[in-house]
Design a protein around this motif. Structure first.
Motif, mmCIF file in Angstrom:
data_model
loop_
_atom_site.group_PDB
_atom_site.id
_atom_site.type_symbol
_atom_site.label_atom_id
_atom_site.label_comp_id
_atom_site.label_asym_id
_atom_site.label_seq_id
_atom_site.Cartn_x
_atom_site.Cartn_y
_atom_site.Cartn_z
ATOM 1 N N PRO A 81 28.593 45.621 32.977
ATOM 2 C CA PRO A 81 28.226 44.421 32.216
ATOM 3 C C PRO A 81 28.031 43.195 33.102
ATOM 4 O O PRO A 81 27.187 42.345 32.814
ATOM 5 N N LEU A 82 28.834 43.083 34.170
ATOM 6 C CA LEU A 82 28.685 41.951 35.078
ATOM 7 C C LEU A 82 27.302 41.942 35.713
ATOM 8 O O LEU A 82 26.648 40.894 35.832
ATOM 9 N N SER A 83 26.824 43.127 36.109
ATOM 10 C CA SER A 83 25.490 43.197 36.713
ATOM 11 C C SER A 83 24.395 42.957 35.686
ATOM 12 O O SER A 83 23.296 42.504 36.033
ATOM 13 N N ASP A 84 24.666 43.248 34.397
ATOM 14 C CA ASP A 84 23.696 42.918 33.347
ATOM 15 C C ASP A 84 23.468 41.414 33.272
ATOM 16 O O ASP A 84 22.361 40.948 33.003
ATOM 17 N N ARG A 85 24.528 40.649 33.499
ATOM 18 C CA ARG A 85 24.458 39.207 33.305
ATOM 19 C C ARG A 85 24.191 38.417 34.581
ATOM 20 O O ARG A 85 23.517 37.398 34.551
ATOM 21 N N LEU A 86 24.718 38.901 35.707
ATOM 22 C CA LEU A 86 24.527 38.182 36.974
ATOM 23 C C LEU A 86 23.361 38.729 37.787
ATOM 24 O O LEU A 86 22.879 38.053 38.699
ATOM 25 N N GLY A 87 22.934 39.935 37.457
ATOM 26 C CA GLY A 87 21.879 40.589 38.232
ATOM 27 C C GLY A 87 22.457 41.704 39.083
ATOM 28 O O GLY A 87 23.562 41.579 39.623
ATOM 29 N N ARG A 88 21.729 42.810 39.181
ATOM 30 C CA ARG A 88 22.205 43.972 39.928
ATOM 31 C C ARG A 88 22.438 43.623 41.406
ATOM 32 O O ARG A 88 23.393 44.072 42.018
ATOM 33 N N LYS A 89 21.553 42.819 41.978
ATOM 34 C CA LYS A 89 21.595 42.597 43.417
ATOM 35 C C LYS A 89 22.871 41.880 43.841
ATOM 36 O O LYS A 89 23.522 42.279 44.819
ATOM 37 N N LYS B 228 15.678 44.312 51.034
ATOM 38 C CA LYS B 228 14.687 45.132 50.336
ATOM 39 C C LYS B 228 14.923 45.318 48.843
ATOM 40 O O LYS B 228 14.008 45.743 48.137
ATOM 41 N N MET B 229 16.110 45.027 48.340
ATOM 42 C CA MET B 229 16.344 45.220 46.907
ATOM 43 C C MET B 229 15.645 44.128 46.116
ATOM 44 O O MET B 229 15.842 42.943 46.387
ATOM 45 N N PRO B 230 14.815 44.510 45.130
ATOM 46 C CA PRO B 230 14.117 43.483 44.342
ATOM 47 C C PRO B 230 15.087 42.723 43.449
ATOM 48 O O PRO B 230 16.110 43.253 43.015
ATOM 49 N N GLU B 231 14.756 41.470 43.184
ATOM 50 C CA GLU B 231 15.559 40.681 42.258
ATOM 51 C C GLU B 231 15.294 41.163 40.846
ATOM 52 O O GLU B 231 14.159 41.424 40.460
ATOM 53 N N GLY C 162 28.026 42.303 46.650
ATOM 54 C CA GLY C 162 29.452 42.008 46.665
ATOM 55 C C GLY C 162 30.299 43.272 46.747
ATOM 56 O O GLY C 162 31.309 43.315 47.461
ATOM 57 N N GLY C 163 29.863 44.307 46.032
ATOM 58 C CA GLY C 163 30.598 45.571 46.056
ATOM 59 C C GLY C 163 30.554 46.240 47.416
ATOM 60 O O GLY C 163 31.558 46.813 47.869
ATOM 61 N N VAL C 164 29.404 46.198 48.075
ATOM 62 C CA VAL C 164 29.285 46.786 49.411
ATOM 63 C C VAL C 164 30.213 46.068 50.388
ATOM 64 O O VAL C 164 30.909 46.708 51.194
ATOM 65 N N LEU C 165 30.245 44.748 50.312
ATOM 66 C CA LEU C 165 31.101 43.968 51.214
ATOM 67 C C LEU C 165 32.578 44.287 50.974
ATOM 68 O O LEU C 165 33.361 44.429 51.931
ATOM 69 N N PHE C 166 32.976 44.443 49.719
ATOM 70 C CA PHE C 166 34.363 44.787 49.396
ATOM 71 C C PHE C 166 34.719 46.149 49.981
ATOM 72 O O PHE C 166 35.825 46.340 50.514
ATOM 73 N N PHE C 167 33.806 47.097 49.899
ATOM 74 C CA PHE C 167 34.046 48.431 50.447
ATOM 75 C C PHE C 167 34.260 48.364 51.960
ATOM 76 O O PHE C 167 35.151 49.027 52.503
ATOM 77 N N VAL C 168 33.463 47.563 52.644
ATOM 78 C CA VAL C 168 33.616 47.408 54.102
ATOM 79 C C VAL C 168 35.010 46.894 54.439
ATOM 80 O O VAL C 168 35.686 47.419 55.338
ATOM 81 N N VAL C 169 35.459 45.878 53.695
ATOM 82 C CA VAL C 169 36.765 45.274 53.976
ATOM 83 C C VAL C 169 37.896 46.285 53.763
ATOM 84 O O VAL C 169 38.825 46.395 54.580
ATOM 85 N N THR C 170 37.845 47.054 52.672
ATOM 86 C CA THR C 170 38.922 48.013 52.397
ATOM 87 C C THR C 170 38.939 49.145 53.420
ATOM 88 O O THR C 170 40.011 49.686 53.723
ATOM 89 N N CYS C 171 37.781 49.523 53.937
ATOM 90 C CA CYS C 171 37.744 50.552 54.987
ATOM 91 C C CYS C 171 38.441 50.066 56.254
ATOM 92 O O CYS C 171 39.075 50.862 56.965
ATOM 93 N N LEU C 172 38.344 48.781 56.535
ATOM 94 C CA LEU C 172 39.000 48.231 57.719
ATOM 95 C C LEU C 172 40.493 48.019 57.471
ATOM 96 O O LEU C 172 41.322 48.231 58.372
#
Length: 409
Positions: free
Chosen positions: A72-80, A189-192, A85-95
């Motif tokens: 739902p958050l991506s429905d309202r704020l946009g997928r991109k 490369k991800m379209p808005e 934000g999710g990719v960045l969070f994953f990087v941090v938790t891996c470290l």
């Protein structure tokens, strides 16, 4: 609802899926590279090897817990925005997992890393389905699956290398680096997304979820997905214990044993790409399920003829993975399109139900395995595929009949 214009499949439009699949590869190898190393990790933390499968189940549980928010958050704020934000969070938790000192903190970080699964399924996949026409979307999903399947193919070999030569910590450093590279690609490369959802009270999100959950066809097709994919998930979770600890294979032999099994999944996806335009959508599922059932019977046969146990395990799992390859993308499409609610919410609901199913079944089979060993694994796989021949198969045939009546191929 969202109105995102669909595009045709071309070299230019593939750049976004390729950037997404790099993150998908990072998330998947975050499981497939770590699972072979779990025997060494449990030794480092001074706990029983029975904790090995929990690394995967907590990873999946993390994916289930956050999907309901991300969609739902991506429905309202946009997928991109949500995807980046999710990719960045994953990087941090891996470290951060490099700092863990015990199995409890390790599993907590595995839980948080599992959020990356929902970033893919609840946000990334929804963006793919919205961006491409029906059959092109299925082709893109199959192509993404083939690239991401390098993770379970390379993961066991790299995991075996880590066990023999370096610390398991380096695996997470490499995973974080790949995910960071994906972040750069997605940003470029991800379209808005063009949003057309009016601003509404937060309560409307729950109303949307209720509408999705009341859709019987959605529930049937969604629960059909873990029935299809759970045998291979169980294989990935338990094969280090089955092949190395119980059957005495070396780490390298364990890694090599994954090639025919996961190669079957790749072959199934490649075949789907070639024949999807020749058959009515859903026909390949009706072809794949009998093959998967035969595969589960081979697992049981191996237990009855111990001299051929390893061969029956590998051949049976190859049949199962091939059947999954020609089936999964189509069932996912039918599940996602069975509701008119915004696709971020639909994908999020599907992700929650799937991940919870994975967590429950993996933990249940893990406990059964501690008492009944390979019989628990083989009979569980048989039961899962056999259940598909009940209501899910009838529902699929009803969808195909309705499509045929409306002139859809």
């Amino acid at each position: 609802m969202q109105t995102t214009p669909t595009t045709t499949l071309s070299r230019a439009t593939l750049m976004f899926p390729l950037a997404l699949v790099l993150f998908e590869f990072s998330v998947y190898i975050g499981n497939d590279l770590v699972q072979p190393a779990m025997l060494a990790i449990t030794q480092d933390f001074g706990v029983s090897s029975s904790w090995a499968a929990s690394s995967m189940s907590f990873y999946l549980l993390g994916g289930a817990c956050v999907a309901a928010i991300l969609g739902p958050l991506s429905d309202r704020l946009g997928r991109k925005k949500v995807l980046l934000g999710g990719v960045l969070f994953f990087v941090v938790t891996c470290l951060l997992i490099l700092l863990t000192q015990n199995i409890e903190s390790f599993l907590l970080l595995r839980f948080l890393q599992g959020f990356g699964l929902s970033v893919i399924t609840a946000v990334g996949y929804a963006a793919i389905q919205e961006s491409f026409a029906e059959r092109d979307a299925i082709k893109v999903m199959a192509l993404m699956a083939n690239v991401s399947l390098l993770a379970p193919l390379l993961g066991p070999v790299l995991g075996a290398f880590m066990i023999e030569h370096v610390s398991w910590h380096w695996g997470f450093i490499g995973i974080a680096a790949l995910a960071a590279l994906s972040w750069l690609g997605l940003k470029a490369k991800m379209p808005e997304q063009q949003l057309s959802i009016p601003k509404q009270p937060i309560g409307y999100i729950w109303d949307d979820f209720k509408q999705v959950l009341k859709n019987r066809r959605f529930l049937t097709m969604t629960f059909a997905l873990p029935l299809l994919s759970m045998p291979l998930m169980l294989w990935i979770a338990l094969s280090p214990v089955m092949l190395v600890e119980q059957l005495g294979l070396s780490s390298l032999q364990y890694g090599l044993a994954q090639f025919p099994v996961l190669g079957g999944l790749i072959a199934g996806n490649l075949l789907l790409l070639k024949i999807i335009d020749r058959f009515a959508l859903g026909q390949t599922v009706l072809m794949g399920l009998p093959l998967m059932l035969v595969g589960t019977l081979l697992l049981i046969l191996g237990l009855l003829i111990p001299d051929y146990l390893i061969w029956c395990l590998i051949l049976g799992m190859t049949f199962i993975s091939f059947g999954e390859g020609i089936s999964f993308s189509i069932i996912y499409r039918f599940a996602l399109m069975s509701s008119e609610v915004s696709k971020g919410t639909v994908a999020a609901t599907a992700s929650v139900l799937m991940m919870l199913s994975f967590f429950v079944v993996i933990e249940l089979v893990r406990m059964l395995y501690s008492h009944f060993e390979l019989w628990a694994y083989s009979l569980s796989c048989f039961a899962l595929i056999a259940l598909w021949f009940a209501y899910p198969r009838l529902s699929l045939k009803q969808i195909m009949h309705e499509r045929a009546e409306s002139g859809q191929f």
